[in-house]
Write an enzyme that holds these catalytic residues in place. Structure first.
Site, mmCIF file in Angstrom:
data_model
loop_
_atom_site.group_PDB
_atom_site.id
_atom_site.type_symbol
_atom_site.label_atom_id
_atom_site.label_comp_id
_atom_site.label_asym_id
_atom_site.label_seq_id
_atom_site.Cartn_x
_atom_site.Cartn_y
_atom_site.Cartn_z
ATOM 1 N N TYR A 54 0.831 -1.211 0.000
ATOM 2 C CA TYR A 54 0.000 0.000 0.000
ATOM 3 C C TYR A 54 0.869 1.266 0.000
ATOM 4 O O TYR A 54 0.369 2.363 -0.235
ATOM 5 C CB TYR A 54 -0.962 0.060 1.205
ATOM 6 C CG TYR A 54 -1.931 -1.109 1.332
ATOM 7 C CD1 TYR A 54 -2.088 -2.036 0.306
ATOM 8 C CD2 TYR A 54 -2.701 -1.270 2.472
ATOM 9 C CE1 TYR A 54 -2.956 -3.105 0.441
ATOM 10 C CE2 TYR A 54 -3.582 -2.337 2.615
ATOM 11 C CZ TYR A 54 -3.692 -3.255 1.588
ATOM 12 O OH TYR A 54 -4.559 -4.313 1.724
ATOM 13 N N LYS A 234 -12.521 1.066 4.349
ATOM 14 C CA LYS A 234 -11.617 2.178 4.026
ATOM 15 C C LYS A 234 -12.422 3.400 3.587
ATOM 16 O O LYS A 234 -13.414 3.275 2.858
ATOM 17 C CB LYS A 234 -10.679 1.735 2.894
ATOM 18 C CG LYS A 234 -9.841 2.845 2.318
ATOM 19 C CD LYS A 234 -10.301 3.212 0.921
ATOM 20 C CE LYS A 234 -9.679 4.485 0.430
ATOM 21 N NZ LYS A 234 -10.139 4.851 -0.911
ATOM 22 N N SER A 235 -11.990 4.565 4.023
ATOM 23 C CA SER A 235 -12.543 5.817 3.499
ATOM 24 C C SER A 235 -11.583 6.934 3.845
ATOM 25 O O SER A 235 -10.844 6.838 4.826
ATOM 26 C CB SER A 235 -13.919 6.095 4.120
ATOM 27 O OG SER A 235 -14.406 7.318 3.622
ATOM 28 N N ARG A 240 -17.698 9.571 6.625
ATOM 29 C CA ARG A 240 -17.849 8.127 6.391
ATOM 30 C C ARG A 240 -17.037 7.319 7.401
ATOM 31 O O ARG A 240 -17.463 6.264 7.844
ATOM 32 C CB ARG A 240 -17.419 7.768 4.973
ATOM 33 C CG ARG A 240 -18.428 8.212 3.938
ATOM 34 C CD ARG A 240 -17.923 7.887 2.562
ATOM 35 N NE ARG A 240 -18.937 8.156 1.552
ATOM 36 C CZ ARG A 240 -18.724 8.034 0.252
ATOM 37 N NH1 ARG A 240 -17.537 7.656 -0.198
ATOM 38 N NH2 ARG A 240 -19.685 8.297 -0.605
#
Ligand code: NAD
Length: 291
Positions: A54, A234-235, A240
């Protein structure tokens, strides 16, 4: 019924506890990572799921070190760039991740993909077993492993992974693999728990959401919790991130759980680990982006 407003802790087969709901940082740009992770901490998340691939382990480590209490962290061994996927390569990649995160220990270290064409995953598993003997790794597990891959590593080492992190959402529920995990005392971790947002327009989910004054995303995450699955949406949108953590003040009924179960479509978003062409795809993309 009284509700715990925080994520429950679940016990892994090695005795360690893991917060059931975490925060995933795949595709979060380096420059946005600290801010997103800090927002997650403010909301109550105590578990971050990252990976060497990542590219944001350093930023995750920076954000964790600035926290007072313990934050659970997972990272993963993945090397599509060489044909070296295996024992020595896993040890070398671990050193890089360990240094990048800059933490005293990593709670959970996973083999990210079996990369079947290299046939190095069983050797890599032996490296993770060695790493677990040091105080730098608490728990070890796998990701994107099929029943066949898991059976092989257990047969060769007698060490059962603590988790298998797999794609799972209402349109791809992995019932058979989850039953296999249960039989072997392996916990299921769901990646892409929201189907990368693709399940969120579903009418059934939105009807249930309306009844609970919640959003479809909250219904899906609550469903994962009630199945006993560990997950980490994930956000980068603060609202959110907050919304995805606010799932511990309601409960889905048996009928609602059954209605979500009926949404299964066998719809995978990611690559199929059994055939696995992802390294080639990734290398092609990387080569194209360098042109
Ligand atoms: P996800 O299902 O968490 O979906 C993320 C997307 O959903 C976001 O980009 C956002 O657009 C949308 N979203 C998030 N919250 C929302 C909300 N409340 N309302 C509306 N839309 C919302 O997918 P993901 O990022 O692929 O998976 C989550 C985590 O799983 C990753 O960050 C990573 O940590 C892990 N993961 C692991 C693997 C693996 O191979 N082991 C692969 C992919 C992801």
């Amino acid at each position: 019924m009284t509700f715990n407003k925080r994520t429950p802790l679940v016990k892994l087969n090695d005795g360690y506890l893991i917060p059931q709901l975490g925060f995933g940082v795949y595709q979060i740009d380096k420059k946005d990572t600290v801010k997103a992770v800090e927002k997650a901490f403010d909301c109550g998340y105590k578990h971050i799921d990252t990976a060497k691939s990542y590219g944001n382990e350093k930023e995750v480590g920076d954000a964790i070190r600035a926290q007072k209490g313990h934050i659970y962290v997972t990272t993963k061994y993945f090397n599509p760039d060489t044909k070296e996927h295996g024992y020595e390569d896993a040890l070398a990649h671990f050193e890089q991740s360990y240094r990048a995160l800059g933490l005293k220990h990593i709670d959970l270290y996973l083999i990210h993909w079996p990369i079947v064409k290299n046939d190095g995953y069983a050797a890599a598993w032996k490296a993770l077993i060695e790493l677990q003997k040091s105080d730098r790794v608490k728990s070890i597990g796998v990701s994107n492993f099929t029943q066949e891959h898991i059976s092989r590593i257990i047969e060769e080492t007698s060490v059962v992974p603590a988790v298998n992190q797999i794609e799972m959402h209402p349109y791809f529920q992995q019932e058979e693999l989850r039953a296999f995990h249960k039989k072997h005392d392996i916990l299921t971790e769901a990646w892409s728990p929201l189907g990368r947002g693709k399940v969120l327009d579903d009418k059934v989910l939105n009807d249930i959401a309306k009844d609970h004054h919640k959003t479809a995303a909250q219904i899906v995450l609550r469903w994962h919790m009630q199945l006993g699955v560990i997950t980490f949406p994930k956000s980068t949108t603060p609202e959110r991130i907050e919304e995805n953590y606010a799932i511990f003040d309601f409960e889905l009924s048996k009928d609602e759980m059954a209605a979500i179960k009926a949404l299964e479509k066998g719809e995978r978003n990611g690559p199929d680990p059994a055939v696995y062409t992802f390294p080639e795809d990734l290398l092609r993309k990387r080569a194209a982006s360098k042109k």
